[in-house]
Design a protein around this motif. Structure first.
Motif, PDB file in Angstrom:
ATOM      1  N   ASP A 162       0.812  -1.173   0.105  1.00 41.36           N
ATOM      2  CA  ASP A 162       0.016  -0.057   0.098  1.00 41.36           C
ATOM      3  C   ASP A 162       0.808   1.208   0.072  1.00 41.36           C
ATOM      4  O   ASP A 162       0.323   2.207  -0.036  1.00 41.36           O
ATOM      5  N   LEU A 164       3.368   3.967  -1.538  1.00 37.68           N
ATOM      6  CA  LEU A 164       3.412   4.663  -2.932  1.00 37.68           C
ATOM      7  C   LEU A 164       5.042   4.824  -2.740  1.00 37.68           C
ATOM      8  O   LEU A 164       5.834   4.667  -3.587  1.00 37.68           O
ATOM      9  N   THR A 177       0.687   6.270   1.681  1.00 37.01           N
ATOM     10  CA  THR A 177      -0.202   5.551   1.084  1.00 37.01           C
ATOM     11  C   THR A 177      -1.281   6.377   0.048  1.00 37.01           C
ATOM     12  O   THR A 177      -1.054   7.423   0.416  1.00 37.01           O
ATOM     13  N   ASP A 178      -1.995   5.620  -0.608  1.00 35.43           N
ATOM     14  CA  ASP A 178      -3.090   6.414  -1.088  1.00 35.43           C
ATOM     15  C   ASP A 178      -4.109   7.179  -0.128  1.00 35.43           C
ATOM     16  O   ASP A 178      -4.748   8.289  -0.529  1.00 35.43           O
ATOM     17  N   LYS A 179      -4.174   6.537   1.054  1.00 32.82           N
ATOM     18  CA  LYS A 179      -5.043   7.184   2.103  1.00 32.82           C
ATOM     19  C   LYS A 179      -4.546   7.760   3.230  1.00 32.82           C
ATOM     20  O   LYS A 179      -5.164   8.455   3.952  1.00 32.82           O
ATOM     21  N   ARG A 213       4.014   0.449  -7.757  1.00 33.46           N
ATOM     22  CA  ARG A 213       3.019   1.519  -7.865  1.00 33.46           C
ATOM     23  C   ARG A 213       3.414   2.606  -8.721  1.00 33.46           C
ATOM     24  O   ARG A 213       2.691   3.620  -8.648  1.00 33.46           O
ATOM     25  N   GLU A 215       3.296   4.776 -11.988  1.00 32.86           N
ATOM     26  CA  GLU A 215       2.284   4.944 -13.095  1.00 32.86           C
ATOM     27  C   GLU A 215       2.955   5.435 -14.434  1.00 32.86           C
ATOM     28  O   GLU A 215       2.672   5.247 -15.343  1.00 32.86           O
ATOM     29  N   GLY A 225       0.186   7.385  -8.179  1.00 34.21           N
ATOM     30  CA  GLY A 225      -1.107   8.032  -7.857  1.00 34.21           C
ATOM     31  C   GLY A 225      -1.094   9.492  -7.892  1.00 34.21           C
ATOM     32  O   GLY A 225      -0.776   9.786  -9.018  1.00 34.21           O
ATOM     33  N   GLN A 226      -1.577  10.353  -6.768  1.00 25.70           N
ATOM     34  CA  GLN A 226      -1.534  11.554  -7.043  1.00 25.70           C
ATOM     35  C   GLN A 226      -0.443  12.357  -6.787  1.00 25.70           C
ATOM     36  O   GLN A 226      -0.365  13.607  -6.737  1.00 25.70           O
ATOM     37  N   HIS A 227       0.610  11.670  -6.663  1.00 30.10           N
ATOM     38  CA  HIS A 227       1.891  12.141  -6.048  1.00 30.10           C
ATOM     39  C   HIS A 227       3.067  12.210  -7.039  1.00 30.10           C
ATOM     40  O   HIS A 227       3.119  11.331  -8.158  1.00 30.10           O
TER      41      HIS A 227
END
Length: 246
Positions: A162, A164, A177-179, A213, A215, A225-227
């Protein structure tokens, strides 16, 4: 050959605190005082005009523009930022902005020197990444994904699939992590030595990423993710090889 002095800028609306920091800079043989400002508005003009700064000693609670707001407004590339404040409660917000260190007033000179030592580490050439051994298989799947880390004084199980990336923050590391974002005591090197997962790779002095993870890679920036995480030059070739092995 002596190392070049680091240009230091101070911003603090309290005259006594500003004077104390000026004296600390003058005492340190690796620093030179480039400028000292009573507010962030005046300092912004200095920065946008290209004023020299390697180290920024920045108060948080100031009128008009707070220290945290100023960090977001600074032009790139940002200097090494050391926040100085009376309230330790700002620490998490400070680390979110990737400041190098966080000093609580009244500032102890020994603690000040410790923060400057961290700045000087950043100005040292990054060590070359370890060479890939021919004996290391290109299959980077891990056997097991959990690891116990100490968070808020207790051991907590983290599923590292989980995670990133891991970021260095002063005497802590941030597991992102994502959350969630977990602040863990210790240095990035300590965390790197503990990680049993070969798909976690150092890509920068301050970052370790989870290759599972990633992308995208563009302009030496990894998207997870968003980072976005920067890739520094000494790690680019090894990263390309590891990504090609996925």
């Amino acid at each position: 050959m002596a190392a070049a002095l680091l240009a230091c800028v101070i911003i603090d609306d309290n005259e006594i605190n500003r004077f104390t920091l000026e004296r600390a800079v003058e005492r340190h043989d690796q620093l030179t005082l480039a400028a000292s400002f009573p507010d962030a508005v005046e300092a912004l003009t200095y920065f946008h005009d290209g004023g020299a700064v390697d180290v920024l000693l920045l108060d948080i609670e100031m009128p008009h523009i707070s220290g945290l707001e100023l960090v977001k407004l600074l032009p790139e590339p940002k200097p090494a930022i050391i926040l100085v404040t009376t309230h330790a409660s700002f620490a998490v917000d400070a680390f979110e902005l990737r400041v190098l260190d966080y000093l609580v007033k009244p500032v102890n000179y020994a603690r000040f020197c410790q923060a400057i030592a961290r700045v000087m580490e950043q100005h040292q050439p990054a060590p070359p990444p370890p060479a890939l051994s021919a004996a290391v298989p290109t299959d980077i799947s891990a056997t097991g994904t959990d690891l116990f880390v100490k968070i808020n004084g207790k051991l907590q199980r983290i599923n590292f699939e989980d995670v990133l990336f891991i970021e260095a923050l002063s005497t802590y590391v941030l597991l992102v992590t994502d959350k969630h974002k977990h602040i863990v005591g210790g240095t990035l090197k300590n965390m790197e030595d503990r990680l049993p997962f070969r798909h976690f790779v150092r890509v920068h002095r301050s970052y370790i990423v989870n290759l599972h993870r990633v992308e995208a890679l563009e302009d030496n920036m990894l998207r997870l993710g968003q980072h976005e995480v920067p890739v520094s030059r000494p790690y680019q070739e090894q990263l390309a090889q590891r990504l090609g092995a996925l």
